[in-house]
Design a protein around this motif. Sequence first.
Motif, short mmCIF file in Angstrom:
data_model
loop_
_atom_site.label_atom_id
_atom_site.label_comp_id
_atom_site.label_asym_id
_atom_site.label_seq_id
_atom_site.Cartn_x
_atom_site.Cartn_y
_atom_site.Cartn_z
N ALA A 85 37.72 -48.09 8.48
CA ALA A 85 39.04 -47.47 8.57
C ALA A 85 38.96 -46.21 9.43
CB ALA A 85 39.56 -47.10 7.19
N VAL A 87 40.50 -43.03 9.76
CA VAL A 87 41.41 -42.18 8.99
C VAL A 87 42.12 -41.16 9.84
CG1 VAL A 87 40.04 -42.46 6.88
CG2 VAL A 87 39.57 -40.53 8.39
N PRO A 92 47.32 -40.11 5.21
CA PRO A 92 47.28 -40.76 3.89
C PRO A 92 48.63 -40.68 3.20
CG PRO A 92 46.19 -38.62 3.82
CD PRO A 92 46.50 -38.89 5.26
N THR A 113 43.87 -43.12 0.65
CA THR A 113 44.73 -43.36 1.82
C THR A 113 46.01 -44.12 1.51
OG1 THR A 113 43.51 -45.39 2.34
CG2 THR A 113 42.74 -43.34 3.37
N ALA A 123 39.02 -44.08 1.30
CA ALA A 123 38.04 -44.02 2.39
C ALA A 123 36.84 -43.21 1.91
CB ALA A 123 38.66 -43.37 3.63
N GLY A 149 34.71 -44.81 6.43
CA GLY A 149 35.26 -44.04 7.54
C GLY A 149 34.25 -43.08 8.12
N ILE A 154 36.86 -37.89 7.80
CA ILE A 154 37.25 -37.82 6.39
C ILE A 154 37.28 -36.37 5.93
CG2 ILE A 154 36.45 -38.32 4.03
CD1 ILE A 154 35.56 -41.05 5.00
N ALA A 157 40.35 -34.73 7.28
CA ALA A 157 41.56 -35.23 6.65
C ALA A 157 41.72 -34.70 5.23
CB ALA A 157 41.54 -36.76 6.65
#
Length: 575
Positions: A85, A87, A92, A113, A123, A149, A154, A157
């Motif tokens: 994935a 991200v 999300p 997510t 993730a 991810g 990550i 995020a």
Amino acid sequence: MSEGGGVVHRAASTNPAGNAAAAGRRLLGQILKAQGVLRESQIQEALQVQKKHGGLIGQLLIELGHANSAQIARALAEQAGLEWADVSKAPPEKAALALVDGSFAHTFGVLPTAVQGRTLVVAISDPLNTAVLEDLRFTTGLEVRGVLGDPTAIKAAVLAAYGEEGTLSDAIAEASKATSGLDVQSAASSTPVVRLLNSILHRAIRDRASDIHFEVFDGEFRIRYRVDGALYEVEAPPAHLALPLVARIKVMSDLDITETRMPQDGRIELSIDGKPVDLRVATIPGVSGEGCVMRVLDRSAVALDLSKLGLGDSDREQLERLTRLPHGIILVTGPTGSGKTTTLYAMLQSANDPEVKIITVEDPVEYDIEGIVQVPVNEEIGVSYARVLRTILRQDPDKILVGEIRDAETASVAVEASLTGHTVFSTLHTNDAPSTVTRLVDMSVEPFLLTATLEAVVAQRLVRTICGDCKTPYQPEEETLRELGPEGARMAGATFHYGKGCERCYHTGYRGRTGLFEILVVDEALRRAVLARESTQVLRRIAIDGGMRTLRQSGLEAIVAGRTTIEEVLRETAL
């Protein structure tokens, strides 16, 4: 192998796809080659670096500039049989974020997510991070599907979605409030206590702690970290949180939570920023309550290179020569925590070659070394050092590591192994190299057998190194120099260094540690003295006359080189 971020409680895989991948999985380098990321020459270059210095192949490929973290993560996803994935391309869902606490996401490096019916999609940055998915299933009541991810993406995020991670003070306050009136088991499984323990572990590993002490006193609970050999206190929770925190540790390490009268030993495996770290847990019942100590074993940080241990060029060449001996016993001695195991592993790594069969017997196996057969001791079922050693001799090894010579039986089998054409590496608890010989004779090893098998003894200590950011020159008082002995007194007027203290070293003046070494090579003069059952003092004088540099002399060289301080050398060595 794992490359990821955050702190992840790692247990045996519960992911069928992961197990299948593990059973016959493709090598990471070959996956990257098939994806067009690497050439064969780049894979071989990384493998050569790994053989010499250790480390994770994915991280080494990044450091060599052959791949980036996203490419490594995508290849790891394919290797583990997980969905990949990106991200960074889609934000999300708010509903997913609401199901997972921000502190949990920061600490474990996970990003919720999406919610798809009764399934939460999360993730993760570590393909072996199956235990955290089980935790989320428990806390959310939903099915949880993990996707892999890029660790960097990550982390960014999670920061964007939840903001900065909360402080240890915040976690203590929340746990203290939330557990009021709960029984120990309920409190131990509560989210605030789980979050608090995660914060304590996260901070300890960030501060490079080698041990974490949880100590219970009358009406007081104390937490201390050992960093670079020195203990210091951190902000401690109130006393009523001692039982839930220790209980939580016992749950994580698969210990009996109801048994508080007997000491117990366990183990927890973590993933910190994609680097495997083990915690060895030892609980102990005290007058005021049950406490525990966690030994931190950072497998990625262990220096499996003799050049990184603080050895001088001549000492390193001498140890490398010893590792190539066709037979004989080589001992590393020193107190607990002096780096004996690391030195032995570095020597084994130097000898590690497809043409050489190496087997170790350890209690426990601290670090995994690729290409070496490692056997754990289990005294409870009769798997002792001596018993495993006898079995090992039937496995056609060239070199053997015995974690520790504890008794006469183990010493006897080690001598037998050496006499039958094997090189035996081991440790012993003595104060210096010459006293090791006397100790072996006291363990009923006959002097004639000792002179036929013992090749060398390496005594060592660890001293703290001066922080490079606040290193300051000065000239010590003559009285201080006299404490170092005759050689120190002759160093009047020399420029020494110390650390003033700064943010990077937490105002201690030190950052990291280096080794001091005393290498005794058994020559003919020493063999004659051993056969004559001479005292330790006589053996020491003969060894020094033969060129052995003592621990104190090694310390003086480290002071002159600006690596450590007078105080450290005085604390760790004797005249």
